[in-house]
Design a protein around this motif. Structure first.
Motif, PDB file in Angstrom:
ATOM      1  N   LEU A 190       0.839  -1.206   0.000  1.00 18.43           N
ATOM      2  CA  LEU A 190       0.000   0.000   0.000  1.00 18.43           C
ATOM      3  C   LEU A 190       0.870   1.251   0.000  1.00 18.43           C
ATOM      4  CD1 LEU A 190      -2.833  -0.992   2.494  1.00 18.43           C
ATOM      5  CD2 LEU A 190      -2.822  -1.168  -0.006  1.00 18.43           C
ATOM      6  N   ALA A 191       0.329   2.289  -0.645  1.00 17.21           N
ATOM      7  CA  ALA A 191       1.059   3.557  -0.745  1.00 17.21           C
ATOM      8  C   ALA A 191       0.056   4.692  -0.601  1.00 17.21           C
ATOM      9  CB  ALA A 191       1.757   3.644  -2.106  1.00 17.21           C
ATOM     10  N   HIS A 234       2.241   8.497  -6.961  1.00 17.58           N
ATOM     11  CA  HIS A 234       3.454   9.339  -6.979  1.00 17.58           C
ATOM     12  C   HIS A 234       4.496   8.904  -5.952  1.00 17.58           C
ATOM     13  CE1 HIS A 234       2.468  12.120 -10.085  1.00 17.58           C
ATOM     14  NE2 HIS A 234       1.339  12.495  -9.506  1.00 17.58           N
ATOM     15  N   PRO A 235       4.144   8.825  -4.654  1.00 18.13           N
ATOM     16  CA  PRO A 235       5.190   8.426  -3.704  1.00 18.13           C
ATOM     17  C   PRO A 235       5.777   7.054  -4.010  1.00 18.13           C
ATOM     18  CG  PRO A 235       3.042   8.693  -2.607  1.00 18.13           C
ATOM     19  CD  PRO A 235       2.904   9.209  -3.992  1.00 18.13           C
ATOM     20  N   ALA A 236       4.945   6.153  -4.558  1.00 15.71           N
ATOM     21  CA  ALA A 236       5.442   4.817  -4.890  1.00 15.71           C
ATOM     22  C   ALA A 236       6.426   4.888  -6.063  1.00 15.71           C
ATOM     23  CB  ALA A 236       4.262   3.910  -5.229  1.00 15.71           C
ATOM     24  N   ALA A 293       5.316   3.352   3.898  1.00 15.79           N
ATOM     25  CA  ALA A 293       3.922   3.125   3.524  1.00 15.79           C
ATOM     26  C   ALA A 293       2.975   3.577   4.621  1.00 15.79           C
ATOM     27  CB  ALA A 293       3.716   1.648   3.224  1.00 15.79           C
ATOM     28  N   ASP A 294       2.487   4.780   4.526  1.00  7.39           N
ATOM     29  CA  ASP A 294       1.487   5.237   5.482  1.00  7.39           C
ATOM     30  C   ASP A 294       0.096   4.986   4.903  1.00  7.39           C
ATOM     31  OD1 ASP A 294       2.873   6.172   7.675  1.00  7.39           O
ATOM     32  OD2 ASP A 294       3.435   8.014   6.633  1.00  7.39           O
ATOM     33  N   ILE A 295      -0.836   4.645   5.767  1.00  5.58           N
ATOM     34  CA  ILE A 295      -2.215   4.482   5.286  1.00  5.58           C
ATOM     35  C   ILE A 295      -3.124   5.378   6.109  1.00  5.58           C
ATOM     36  CG2 ILE A 295      -2.087   2.177   4.286  1.00  5.58           C
ATOM     37  CD1 ILE A 295      -2.990   0.998   6.890  1.00  5.58           C
ATOM     38  N   ASN A 296      -4.226   5.794   5.505  1.00  6.47           N
ATOM     39  CA  ASN A 296      -5.176   6.576   6.297  1.00  6.47           C
ATOM     40  C   ASN A 296      -6.537   5.879   6.307  1.00  6.47           C
ATOM     41  OD1 ASN A 296      -7.302   8.208   4.650  1.00  6.47           O
ATOM     42  ND2 ASN A 296      -5.439   8.303   3.429  1.00  6.47           N
ATOM     43  N   THR A 330     -10.698   5.338 -10.924  1.00  3.26           N
ATOM     44  CA  THR A 330     -11.909   4.573 -11.196  1.00  3.26           C
ATOM     45  C   THR A 330     -13.116   5.122 -10.446  1.00  3.26           C
ATOM     46  OG1 THR A 330     -10.395   2.698 -11.207  1.00  3.26           O
ATOM     47  CG2 THR A 330     -12.752   2.197 -11.295  1.00  3.26           C
ATOM     48  N   PHE A 331     -12.910   5.425  -9.160  1.00  6.10           N
ATOM     49  CA  PHE A 331     -14.042   5.849  -8.318  1.00  6.10           C
ATOM     50  C   PHE A 331     -13.895   7.295  -7.862  1.00  6.10           C
ATOM     51  CE2 PHE A 331     -14.032   1.216  -8.076  1.00  6.10           C
ATOM     52  CZ  PHE A 331     -15.372   0.938  -8.330  1.00  6.10           C
ATOM     53  N   SER A 332     -12.988   8.023  -8.489  1.00  5.53           N
ATOM     54  CA  SER A 332     -12.726   9.421  -8.160  1.00  5.53           C
ATOM     55  C   SER A 332     -12.490   9.612  -6.656  1.00  5.53           C
ATOM     56  CB  SER A 332     -13.859  10.326  -8.660  1.00  5.53           C
ATOM     57  OG  SER A 332     -13.292  11.572  -9.052  1.00  5.53           O
ATOM     58  N   LEU A 333     -11.449   8.942  -6.179  1.00  7.44           N
ATOM     59  CA  LEU A 333     -11.094   9.010  -4.758  1.00  7.44           C
ATOM     60  C   LEU A 333      -9.697   9.608  -4.584  1.00  7.44           C
ATOM     61  CD1 LEU A 333     -12.446   5.473  -3.743  1.00  7.44           C
ATOM     62  CD2 LEU A 333     -13.457   7.682  -3.155  1.00  7.44           C
ATOM     63  N   ALA A 334      -9.330  10.510  -5.487  1.00  7.58           N
ATOM     64  CA  ALA A 334      -7.930  10.955  -5.546  1.00  7.58           C
ATOM     65  C   ALA A 334      -7.414  11.520  -4.224  1.00  7.58           C
ATOM     66  CB  ALA A 334      -7.770  11.984  -6.656  1.00  7.58           C
ATOM     67  N   ALA A 335      -8.235  12.311  -3.534  1.00 10.02           N
ATOM     68  CA  ALA A 335      -7.731  12.926  -2.308  1.00 10.02           C
ATOM     69  C   ALA A 335      -7.899  12.018  -1.089  1.00 10.02           C
ATOM     70  CB  ALA A 335      -8.387  14.287  -2.080  1.00 10.02           C
ATOM     71  N   MET A 336      -8.352  10.785  -1.312  1.00 12.81           N
ATOM     72  CA  MET A 336      -8.396   9.801  -0.224  1.00 12.81           C
ATOM     73  C   MET A 336      -7.020   9.143  -0.046  1.00 12.81           C
ATOM     74  SD  MET A 336     -11.162   9.315   1.488  1.00 12.81           S
ATOM     75  CE  MET A 336     -12.901   9.730   1.489  1.00 12.81           C
ATOM     76  N   LYS A 337      -6.125   9.406  -0.991  1.00 13.44           N
ATOM     77  CA  LYS A 337      -4.724   9.012  -0.907  1.00 13.44           C
ATOM     78  C   LYS A 337      -4.503   7.535  -0.577  1.00 13.44           C
ATOM     79  CE  LYS A 337      -2.722  11.518  -2.339  1.00 13.44           C
ATOM     80  NZ  LYS A 337      -2.917  11.909  -3.768  1.00 13.44           N
ATOM     81  N   SER A 338      -4.897   6.703  -1.503  1.00 22.25           N
ATOM     82  CA  SER A 338      -4.579   5.286  -1.348  1.00 22.25           C
ATOM     83  C   SER A 338      -4.268   4.673  -2.706  1.00 22.25           C
ATOM     84  CB  SER A 338      -5.743   4.531  -0.700  1.00 22.25           C
ATOM     85  OG  SER A 338      -5.367   3.182  -0.493  1.00 22.25           O
ATOM     86  N   ALA A 339      -3.114   4.023  -2.797  1.00 26.18           N
ATOM     87  CA  ALA A 339      -2.705   3.351  -4.033  1.00 26.18           C
ATOM     88  C   ALA A 339      -1.915   2.108  -3.624  1.00 26.18           C
ATOM     89  CB  ALA A 339      -1.852   4.299  -4.867  1.00 26.18           C
ATOM     90  N   TRP A 340      -1.402   1.384  -4.599  1.00 26.48           N
ATOM     91  CA  TRP A 340      -0.595   0.212  -4.241  1.00 26.48           C
ATOM     92  C   TRP A 340       0.338  -0.133  -5.396  1.00 26.48           C
ATOM     93  CZ3 TRP A 340      -5.814  -0.113  -5.367  1.00 26.48           C
ATOM     94  CH2 TRP A 340      -6.186  -0.862  -6.492  1.00 26.48           C
ATOM     95  N   PHE A 341       1.365  -0.937  -5.077  1.00 26.17           N
ATOM     96  CA  PHE A 341       2.227  -1.454  -6.143  1.00 26.17           C
ATOM     97  C   PHE A 341       2.580  -2.898  -5.829  1.00 26.17           C
ATOM     98  CE2 PHE A 341       6.366  -1.160  -3.939  1.00 26.17           C
ATOM     99  CZ  PHE A 341       6.136  -0.178  -2.978  1.00 26.17           C
ATOM    100  N   TYR A 342       3.005  -3.611  -6.866  1.00 23.55           N
ATOM    101  CA  TYR A 342       3.398  -5.005  -6.674  1.00 23.55           C
ATOM    102  C   TYR A 342       4.372  -5.406  -7.774  1.00 23.55           C
ATOM    103  CZ  TYR A 342       0.145  -6.234 -10.471  1.00 23.55           C
ATOM    104  OH  TYR A 342      -0.498  -6.317 -11.672  1.00 23.55           O
ATOM    105  N   SER A 343       5.023  -6.528  -7.535  1.00 21.00           N
ATOM    106  CA  SER A 343       5.887  -7.087  -8.569  1.00 21.00           C
ATOM    107  C   SER A 343       5.915  -8.586  -8.373  1.00 21.00           C
ATOM    108  CB  SER A 343       7.312  -6.522  -8.455  1.00 21.00           C
ATOM    109  OG  SER A 343       8.154  -7.143  -9.398  1.00 21.00           O
TER     110      SER A 343
END
Ligand SMILES: Cc1ncc(COP(=O)(O)O)c(C=O)c1O
Length: 456
Positions: free
Chosen positions: A138-139, A143-145, A311-314, A283-296
């Protein structure tokens, strides 16, 4: 603009000259009544309302409020810039947030397993990709990721490959990682952008360690084919360039088009040379809810980036995104044909009524990439830009022809579009128009623009 805070918007709308659209948006209802109608965003027949313009003015949103601040409320009737949507959120999101708010404690959260499971299930169901839940990191945003990945693989001063025009935010990621852009301009083939593989290869040297891929592509709307991705992946593998695949727009794919996740490519060596960055915030217009993720799929690459990523989460971000992924699919499935029809409308309207602007319908995203080069010539935008640059303080960035066009559309049509030069090499002569809004707003913008263009 402090008087615009909160929901005290009516007075502000009046003073900002927004009453025309606001009339279509609301009924002058109180904030409480507005909140109550939010509950009825899904009608009894299960249909969601994307048609009624949703008034965002006075909420400190960039798409409307920043433009009103910059250009004056009397000059903005439709904000079509930054990439978020004007629709009322899916009701399942509002409901989940309300439920969580009833528990009045906001302490630190542990890794939210149900959210990770929802991410994995969504990707499996919609794209057939198997993501290892332990690999999902989680990110607080893509951008931060991405910055963490660039800091990991690309030393300061080294080059990062971009196929351009591309998302302008990548240049800020490069700024934060002290790396340098290697723009590889794409070719236009039958009106559609194509990666210029010869050019791309020629830009790789000993100091090039990463490529940021954008799929579907902001701003051109391209959904890259498996063949394109494989060719790109082979080149990067051979030349030891790690692929950072930004797939934040993946849920917006127009009818008849396909989104191919980079990690779904059959060649596992190619996939193991990549990391994928995603979110449901577009997808759900949640941009300022600040949650994303990455994987490999490559534990080595993943661990190295994780070591550089805090990785901070809110809480509300997790609640909103989890609700969206768990219960929001019906909302999205109704939204997609709506966005598709917005694209079709803009393409046909421009073809018919705007000879100075041309647009080829995007394959994905809710963004329209407009060719305004004929307008640039017609209004002498290059000459104006040069004059304004010479007249201003030399420490400021030069005024571009696209800045001039942006201002021109604001002044003559009260529509704000994003200036193409910021999307890198090849962005000249273009503007980006955000179609994530009601048909009524789109129609208003088109009519205003067409009327303005007729007067030149
Ligand atoms: C391609 C792309 N990547 C990343 C972002 C921003 O992501 P986030 O808000 O999660 O940092 C955007 C926003 O427009 C985008 O278009």
């Amino acid at each position: 603009m402090s008087n615009t805070r909160g929901l005290n918007r009516r007075t502000f709308l009046r003073s900002a000259g927004m009453t025309a659209l606001a009339g279509a948006v609301g009924t002058g209802a109180s904030a409480a009544e507005e909140a109550a109608t939010a509950r009825s965003a899904e009608a009894a027949d299960g249909m969601f309302d994307f048609d009624t313009p949703y008034d965002r003015v006075g909420t400190d949103c960039i798409k409307w409020d920043s433009q009103i601040e910059k250009f004056g409320g009397e000059n903005i009737e439709v904000g079509m810039g930054i990439a978020d949507m004007d629709f009322r959120a899916a009701p399942c999101i509002t409901k989940a947030l309300e439920d969580r708010c009833r528990h009045e404690n906001w302490g630190y959260m542990k890794k939210p397993t149900a959210y990770i499971d929802a991410i994995v299930a969504w990707n499996k169901k919609r794209y057939g990709v198997d993501i290892d839940p332990d690999a999902v990191t989680l990110a607080a945003g893509v951008h931060p990721a991405l910055i963490a990945a660039l800091n990991t693989f690309s030393p300061p001063g080294s080059k990062v490959l971009l196929t351009t025009p591309t998302y302008n935010g990548f240049y800020s990621d490069l700024f934060w990682s002290k790396t340098v852009a290697a723009d590889s301009p794409m070719k236009l083939v039958n009106g559609r952008y194509a990666i210029d593989f010869e050019d791309l290869e020629s830009r790789i040297d000993h100091d090039t360690h990463t490529l940021i891929l954008c799929n579907p592509q902001n701003p051109t709307g391209n959904c890259w084919s498996a063949e394109d991705l494989t060719r790109l992946g082979e080149l990067c593998l051979e030349r030891r360039v790690i692929v950072l695949s930004d797939e934040i727009h993946c849920d917006f794919v127009m009818k008849g088009q396909t989104f191919t996740p980079f990690s779904s490519l059959p060649n596992k060596d190619i996939v193991n040379n990549s990391l994928t960055f995603k979110a449901s915030s577009k997808t759900f217009s949640l941009a300022a809810m600040k949650s994303a993720w990455f994987y490999s799929t490559n534990p080595d690459l993943l661990e190295r980036v994780r070591a550089n990523h805090r990785a901070d989460i809110n809480t509300l971000g997790v609640v909103a995104n989890q609700a969206a992924l768990t219960d929001g699919e019906a909302w999205l499935d109704q939204l997609l044909p709506y966005i598709d029809a917005n694209h079709t409308l803009v393409e046909s309207y421009m073809k018919e009524k705007m000879p100075l602007v041309s647009y080829t319908k995007a394959q994905g995203t809710y963004l329209a990439w407009l060719d305004v080069s004929a307008l640039v010539d017609k209004i002498g935008a290059k000459e104006t830009a040069m004059r304004e640059t010479n007249a201003q303080d030399s420490s400021l960035s030069p005024v571009t022809a696209e800045h001039v066009v942006e201002k021109w559309f604001v002044e003559h049509a009260k529509v704000q579009l994003n200036a193409g030069h910021s999307y890198g090499t090849g962005g000249e002569g273009h503007m980006r128009m955000n179609l994530g809004t009601s048909r009524k707003s789109i129609q208003k913008a088109l009519d205003n623009m067409a009327a303005a263009l007729q007067r030149v």
